[in-house]
Design a protein around this motif. Structure first.
Motif, PDB file in Angstrom:
ATOM      1  N   PRO A 277      42.545  41.589  53.239  1.00 43.10           N
ATOM      2  CA  PRO A 277      41.239  40.943  53.177  1.00 43.10           C
ATOM      3  C   PRO A 277      40.114  41.923  52.823  1.00 43.10           C
ATOM      4  O   PRO A 277      40.215  43.112  53.063  1.00 43.10           O
ATOM      5  N   THR A 278      39.043  41.351  52.238  1.00 44.70           N
ATOM      6  CA  THR A 278      37.908  42.128  51.762  1.00 44.70           C
ATOM      7  C   THR A 278      36.599  41.570  52.305  1.00 44.70           C
ATOM      8  O   THR A 278      36.530  40.402  52.680  1.00 44.70           O
ATOM      9  N   ASN A 279      35.585  42.401  52.293  1.00 46.62           N
ATOM     10  CA  ASN A 279      34.245  41.940  52.663  1.00 46.62           C
ATOM     11  C   ASN A 279      33.410  41.648  51.418  1.00 46.62           C
ATOM     12  O   ASN A 279      32.210  41.460  51.501  1.00 46.62           O
ATOM     13  N   GLY A 280      34.041  41.634  50.251  1.00 49.69           N
ATOM     14  CA  GLY A 280      33.358  41.413  48.985  1.00 49.69           C
ATOM     15  C   GLY A 280      33.449  42.627  48.078  1.00 49.69           C
ATOM     16  O   GLY A 280      33.284  42.531  46.872  1.00 49.69           O
ATOM     17  N   LYS A 281      33.728  43.800  48.663  1.00 47.34           N
ATOM     18  CA  LYS A 281      33.954  45.012  47.885  1.00 47.34           C
ATOM     19  C   LYS A 281      35.447  45.266  47.832  1.00 47.34           C
ATOM     20  O   LYS A 281      36.100  45.355  48.870  1.00 47.34           O
ATOM     21  N   PHE A 282      35.992  45.368  46.633  1.00 45.13           N
ATOM     22  CA  PHE A 282      37.422  45.605  46.499  1.00 45.13           C
ATOM     23  C   PHE A 282      37.713  46.306  45.181  1.00 45.13           C
ATOM     24  O   PHE A 282      36.867  46.372  44.291  1.00 45.13           O
ATOM     25  N   SER A 283      38.905  46.853  45.088  1.00 41.77           N
ATOM     26  CA  SER A 283      39.349  47.565  43.892  1.00 41.77           C
ATOM     27  C   SER A 283      40.533  46.839  43.284  1.00 41.77           C
ATOM     28  O   SER A 283      41.358  46.266  43.993  1.00 41.77           O
ATOM     29  N   ILE A 284      40.588  46.877  41.961  1.00 43.56           N
ATOM     30  CA  ILE A 284      41.731  46.335  41.225  1.00 43.56           C
ATOM     31  C   ILE A 284      42.302  47.478  40.412  1.00 43.56           C
ATOM     32  O   ILE A 284      41.581  48.165  39.692  1.00 43.56           O
ATOM     33  N   GLU A 285      43.595  47.683  40.553  1.00 42.00           N
ATOM     34  CA  GLU A 285      44.293  48.765  39.870  1.00 42.00           C
ATOM     35  C   GLU A 285      45.234  48.163  38.838  1.00 42.00           C
ATOM     36  O   GLU A 285      46.124  47.377  39.182  1.00 42.00           O
ATOM     37  N   LEU A 286      45.030  48.519  37.568  1.00 44.57           N
ATOM     38  CA  LEU A 286      45.815  47.962  36.460  1.00 44.57           C
ATOM     39  C   LEU A 286      46.338  49.073  35.554  1.00 44.57           C
ATOM     40  O   LEU A 286      45.714  50.128  35.452  1.00 44.57           O
ATOM     41  N   GLU A 287      47.421  48.785  34.844  1.00 46.97           N
ATOM     42  CA  GLU A 287      47.940  49.726  33.852  1.00 46.97           C
ATOM     43  C   GLU A 287      47.428  49.405  32.457  1.00 46.97           C
ATOM     44  O   GLU A 287      47.632  50.189  31.537  1.00 46.97           O
ATOM     45  N   THR A 288      46.776  48.262  32.277  1.00 47.84           N
ATOM     46  CA  THR A 288      46.308  47.849  30.963  1.00 47.84           C
ATOM     47  C   THR A 288      44.984  47.110  31.087  1.00 47.84           C
ATOM     48  O   THR A 288      44.630  46.668  32.180  1.00 47.84           O
ATOM     49  N   GLU A 289      44.259  46.979  29.993  1.00 45.18           N
ATOM     50  CA  GLU A 289      43.020  46.210  30.013  1.00 45.18           C
ATOM     51  C   GLU A 289      43.309  44.759  30.341  1.00 45.18           C
ATOM     52  O   GLU A 289      44.372  44.235  30.013  1.00 45.18           O
TER      53      GLU A 289
END
Length: 79
Positions: free
Chosen positions: A17-29
């Motif tokens: 769960p998040t408070n609205g701040k989160f990170s997304i980790e991807l290998e591609t656009e």
């Protein structure tokens, strides 16, 4: 474009769960869409490969984040 399985690609959302701040980790656009449980689109945009930090004022609840790349579309719950 098809709905595909992106399990061959690194794809992480944290913290969740998040408070609205989160990170997304991807290998591609990719592009992303945040959708509430009624189906309304709340936010959308583009992401570069690597780690992107997002900060949205989301009320407590469950949302769907949809990630679309050239390889397909995947959706995950964002709490």
């Amino acid at each position: 474009m098809h709905i595909g399985d992106l399990t061959n690609h690194k794809f992480n959302i944290y913290p969740n769960p998040t408070n609205g701040k989160f990170s997304i980790e991807l290998e591609t656009e990719a592009t992303f869409t945040i959708i509430d449980m009624r189906g309304s689109i709340l936010h959308s945009g583009s992401l570069k490969s690597g780690t992107s930090q997002l900060d949205y004022s989301l009320s407590s609840g469950t949302y769907i984040i949809q990630i679309q790349t050239a390889n397909g579309i995947v959706s995950k719950k964002l709490i």
